[in-house]
Motif scaffolding. Structure first.
Motif, PDB file in Angstrom:
ATOM      1  N   GLN A   9      -7.938  -2.068 -24.880  1.00  0.00           N
ATOM      2  CA  GLN A   9      -6.755  -2.649 -24.257  1.00  0.00           C
ATOM      3  C   GLN A   9      -6.363  -1.870 -23.011  1.00  0.00           C
ATOM      4  N   TYR A  10      -6.456  -0.555 -23.096  1.00  0.00           N
ATOM      5  CA  TYR A  10      -6.131   0.282 -21.939  1.00  0.00           C
ATOM      6  C   TYR A  10      -7.074  -0.027 -20.780  1.00  0.00           C
ATOM      7  N   VAL A  29      -1.788   1.930 -27.162  1.00  0.00           N
ATOM      8  CA  VAL A  29      -2.733   0.812 -27.162  1.00  0.00           C
ATOM      9  C   VAL A  29      -4.126   1.364 -27.402  1.00  0.00           C
ATOM     10  N   ALA A  30      -5.032   0.533 -27.873  1.00  0.00           N
ATOM     11  CA  ALA A  30      -6.407   0.940 -28.112  1.00  0.00           C
ATOM     12  C   ALA A  30      -7.137   1.145 -26.782  1.00  0.00           C
ATOM     13  N   LYS A  58      -4.947   5.429 -29.613  1.00  0.00           N
ATOM     14  CA  LYS A  58      -3.798   4.545 -29.829  1.00  0.00           C
ATOM     15  C   LYS A  58      -2.576   5.328 -30.286  1.00  0.00           C
ATOM     16  N   ASN A  69     -10.612   5.447 -31.301  1.00  0.00           N
ATOM     17  CA  ASN A  69      -9.598   4.381 -31.272  1.00  0.00           C
ATOM     18  C   ASN A  69      -8.295   4.835 -31.909  1.00  0.00           C
TER      19      ASN A  69
END
Length: 294
Positions: free
Chosen positions: A278-279, A274-275, A269, A265
């Motif tokens: 989220q991706y 983005v984490a 990121k 993570n």
């Protein structure tokens, strides 16, 4: 005297903090992260070098009979066998220190210069922003306990050779790095083939027939980053592809050579913004909501 003994001779007082550990891969080198408002060291000496950075405040100390002050942003380097003490100024101080053996320096410098020599530091406290950043980055990385041997070896070799070559009263110059396109190509191929496993800098250098130091120089000159930076970028790119598939985040992390999901993570990121979760939602929202096409 080792640093643990020096700490125990006058234990830290209330409000002070000290964390000490040893790095087996670097000849058992002691590492100390400390913040002192009250604690003072009795006069003592080490069989090792003392190398570190002041990250906040001011440390006052007497070294070889001379009173000195080291301020936030400065680098400190002491030779083995030098009698010194240490105490906080009014505002206290925080620092990150290494206690590397002479053999650790000698090995690094043999790769860099072709000569097995140990540095001698004629100045104890000095300003060097690039070196300050290199030492601090190495120390934080080792304290974080991230299982990334390629990063650890790269950062350590860079920090200690940079310190010795700039401030260690050595004679002679580095040999020219030269151009090694075939070696760089083989290095990239080796890294591409090891996206899912730890990579040792010594193994990478041995596979292409260069010293670790020479490999770092020619690789950065050709690629614009270190082997560790290149490998991290390739792992993140591979993770992006896997995130479009059915693997869990933990499985993607392991498939891309990250030691755990938290490490994955953080690195992802840092590169993408983005984490990973989220991706995945952005690139494949249908899969993430659990719905299926009719």
């Amino acid at each position: 005297m080792d640093q643990q003994s020096a700490l125990l001779e006058r234990p830290a007082g209330g409000g002070d903090f000290a964390r000490l550990w040893r790095e087996a891969r670097f000849d058992g080198m002691e590492c100390l992260n400390a913040r002192f408002q009250r604690h003072s060291y009795a006069p003592h000496m080490h069989d090792t070098y003392v190398v570190g950075v002041i990250t906040a405040g001011t440390e006052l100390f007497r070294c070889a009979g001379v009173d000195l002050a080291a301020h936030a942003g400065q680098v400190v380097a002491l030779n083995p066998g030098i009698l010194h003490d240490g105490r906080p100024a009014d505002d206290g101080f925080a620092y990150r220190m290494f206690y590397p053996s002479a053999s650790l320096f000698e090995g690094a410098l043999e790769e860099a210069t072709g000569r097995r020599v140990a540095p001698h530091f004629g100045v104890t406290v000095f300003d060097d922003p690039a070196l300050f950043a290199a030492i601090g980055s190495l120390h934080r990385g080792l304290e974080g306990r991230v299982s990334d041997p390629l990063r650890a070896d790269t950062d350590a070799l860079r920090a200690f050779t940079l310190l010795a070559l700039r401030h260690g009263d050595l004679t002679g110059r580095l040999p020219a790095a030269g151009r090694e396109p075939a070696a760089v190509r083989r290095a990239r191929e080796y890294l591409d083939a090891h996206l899912d496993s730890p990579v040792e800098l010594a193994d990478l250098a041995g596979a292409i027939g260069l010293s670790r130091f020479h490999l770092l120089r020619v690789f950065r000159a050709a690629v614009g980053t270190t082997p560790h930076g290149y490998l991290t970028d390739r792992r993140v790119a591979h993770a992006k592809r896997l995130l479009a598939g059915p693997l869990t985040l933990a499985e993607v992390a392991l498939s891309c050579g990250f030691c755990d999901q938290a490490h994955f993570n953080r690195v992802f990121k840092g590169r993408v913004g983005v984490a990973p979760g989220q991706y995945r939602r952005g690139s494949n929202p249908v899969q993430d909501t659990g719905s299926a096409a009719a």
